[in-house]
Design a protein around this motif. Structure first.
Motif, PDB file in Angstrom:
ATOM      1  N   PRO A  38       0.752  -1.232   0.100  1.00  0.00           N
ATOM      2  CA  PRO A  38       0.038  -0.119  -0.021  1.00  0.00           C
ATOM      3  C   PRO A  38       0.875   1.324  -0.168  1.00  0.00           C
ATOM      4  CG  PRO A  38      -1.062  -1.589   1.611  1.00  0.00           C
ATOM      5  CD  PRO A  38       0.490  -2.102   0.912  1.00  0.00           C
ATOM      6  N   CYS A  39       1.936   1.208   0.637  1.00  0.00           N
ATOM      7  CA  CYS A  39       2.934   2.366   0.678  1.00  0.00           C
ATOM      8  C   CYS A  39       3.690   2.912  -0.786  1.00  0.00           C
ATOM      9  CB  CYS A  39       3.960   2.149   1.751  1.00  0.00           C
ATOM     10  SG  CYS A  39       3.545   2.628   3.499  1.00  0.00           S
ATOM     11  N   LEU A  40       3.924   1.645  -1.270  1.00  0.00           N
ATOM     12  CA  LEU A  40       4.377   1.843  -2.621  1.00  0.00           C
ATOM     13  C   LEU A  40       3.253   2.293  -3.477  1.00  0.00           C
ATOM     14  CD1 LEU A  40       6.875   1.576  -4.482  1.00  0.00           C
ATOM     15  CD2 LEU A  40       5.905  -0.833  -5.033  1.00  0.00           C
ATOM     16  N   ILE A  41       2.050   1.768  -3.685  1.00  0.00           N
ATOM     17  CA  ILE A  41       1.134   2.403  -4.650  1.00  0.00           C
ATOM     18  C   ILE A  41       0.648   3.701  -4.424  1.00  0.00           C
ATOM     19  CG2 ILE A  41      -1.174   1.741  -5.520  1.00  0.00           C
ATOM     20  CD1 ILE A  41      -0.315  -1.245  -4.764  1.00  0.00           C
ATOM     21  N   LEU A  42       0.203   3.715  -3.040  1.00  0.00           N
ATOM     22  CA  LEU A  42       0.004   4.999  -2.605  1.00  0.00           C
ATOM     23  C   LEU A  42       0.954   6.111  -2.929  1.00  0.00           C
ATOM     24  CD1 LEU A  42      -2.016   4.510   0.846  1.00  0.00           C
ATOM     25  CD2 LEU A  42      -2.855   5.268  -1.307  1.00  0.00           C
ATOM     26  N   GLY A  43       2.570   5.984  -2.476  1.00  0.00           N
ATOM     27  CA  GLY A  43       3.464   6.709  -3.262  1.00  0.00           C
ATOM     28  C   GLY A  43       3.415   7.120  -4.613  1.00  0.00           C
ATOM     29  N   MET A  44       3.177   6.139  -5.192  1.00  0.00           N
ATOM     30  CA  MET A  44       3.038   6.325  -6.846  1.00  0.00           C
ATOM     31  C   MET A  44       1.767   7.323  -7.043  1.00  0.00           C
ATOM     32  SD  MET A  44       4.331   2.785  -8.111  1.00  0.00           S
ATOM     33  CE  MET A  44       4.052   3.025  -9.759  1.00  0.00           C
ATOM     34  N   LEU A  45       0.690   6.968  -6.637  1.00  0.00           N
ATOM     35  CA  LEU A  45      -0.503   7.780  -6.846  1.00  0.00           C
ATOM     36  C   LEU A  45      -0.276   9.221  -6.027  1.00  0.00           C
ATOM     37  CD1 LEU A  45      -3.371   5.237  -5.861  1.00  0.00           C
ATOM     38  CD2 LEU A  45      -3.012   6.031  -8.031  1.00  0.00           C
ATOM     39  N   ALA A  46       0.647   9.161  -5.139  1.00  0.00           N
ATOM     40  CA  ALA A  46       0.636  10.825  -4.572  1.00  0.00           C
ATOM     41  C   ALA A  46       1.477  11.535  -5.620  1.00  0.00           C
ATOM     42  CB  ALA A  46       1.268  10.627  -3.009  1.00  0.00           C
ATOM     43  N   GLY A  47       2.479  10.876  -6.241  1.00  0.00           N
ATOM     44  CA  GLY A  47       3.416  11.758  -7.185  1.00  0.00           C
ATOM     45  C   GLY A  47       2.577  11.910  -8.328  1.00  0.00           C
ATOM     46  N   SER A  48       1.835  10.835  -8.666  1.00  0.00           N
ATOM     47  CA  SER A  48       1.062  11.443  -9.712  1.00  0.00           C
ATOM     48  C   SER A  48       0.068  12.526  -9.561  1.00  0.00           C
ATOM     49  CB  SER A  48      -0.024  10.352 -10.331  1.00  0.00           C
ATOM     50  OG  SER A  48      -0.960  10.571 -11.197  1.00  0.00           O
ATOM     51  N   SER A  49      -0.388  12.502  -8.225  1.00  0.00           N
ATOM     52  CA  SER A  49      -1.456  13.740  -7.877  1.00  0.00           C
ATOM     53  C   SER A  49      -0.752  14.960  -7.911  1.00  0.00           C
ATOM     54  CB  SER A  49      -2.414  13.386  -6.711  1.00  0.00           C
ATOM     55  OG  SER A  49      -1.441  13.311  -5.731  1.00  0.00           O
ATOM     56  N   TYR A  50       0.581  14.853  -7.187  1.00  0.00           N
ATOM     57  CA  TYR A  50       1.446  16.172  -7.231  1.00  0.00           C
ATOM     58  C   TYR A  50       1.698  16.781  -8.555  1.00  0.00           C
ATOM     59  CZ  TYR A  50       2.993  14.416  -2.379  1.00  0.00           C
ATOM     60  OH  TYR A  50       2.720  14.009  -1.284  1.00  0.00           O
TER      61      TYR A  50
END
Length: 134
Positions: A38-50
């Motif tokens: 979840p941390c890896l996937i959420l990190g990727m989603l966060a980077g996308s949203s940033y």
């Protein structure tokens, strides 16, 4: 109404994902701490949203792109695909905390999207998903 929270917006999504990563890796409340995946996937989603949110969130992409550019300056001929592969190796083979996995997930997303190939397509799909969710 199509959403639980109404019109979240891409900036709202970026804020929510950031808070989730900040408080979710430690846990301590009623919900267990976030795990590795979840941390890896959420990190990727966060980077996308940033990236999509811009504004104050543009600081993160600028810092990551600057660091990746510096790595390419130190090793001439180093491609973004090679940087992304190196980050993937570190993520999968080095013992990391969930916080480190989340941060490297954000950095990996930028390197992978700039590297092209299948990871570039995945990064674009995540960016599109972030836009659709908001």
């Amino acid at each position: 109404m199509n959403s639980v929270f109404g019109n979240l917006g891409i900036v709202g999504l970026a804020v929510a994902l950031t808070v989730l990563l900040l408080v979710g890796v430690k846990g301590g409340g009623k919900v267990k701490p976030l795990g590795w995946w979840p941390c890896l996937i959420l990190g990727m989603l966060a980077g996308s949203s940033y990236y999509a949110a811009g504004g104050v969130f543009k600081i993160v992409p600028d810092l990551v792109n600057g660091g990746l550019g510096a790595a390419q300056g130190l090793v001439p001929g180093l491609t973004m695909a090679a940087v992304a592969l190196t980050l993937a190796i570190i993520i999968f083979f080095k013992k990391l905390t969930t916080k480190q996995v989340a941060i490297l997930g954000i950095v990996f997303w930028y390197a992978a999207s700039a590297g092209g190939g299948i990871w570039g397509q995945v990064a674009n799909a995540i960016a599109n998903l972030g836009t659709q969710v908001s």
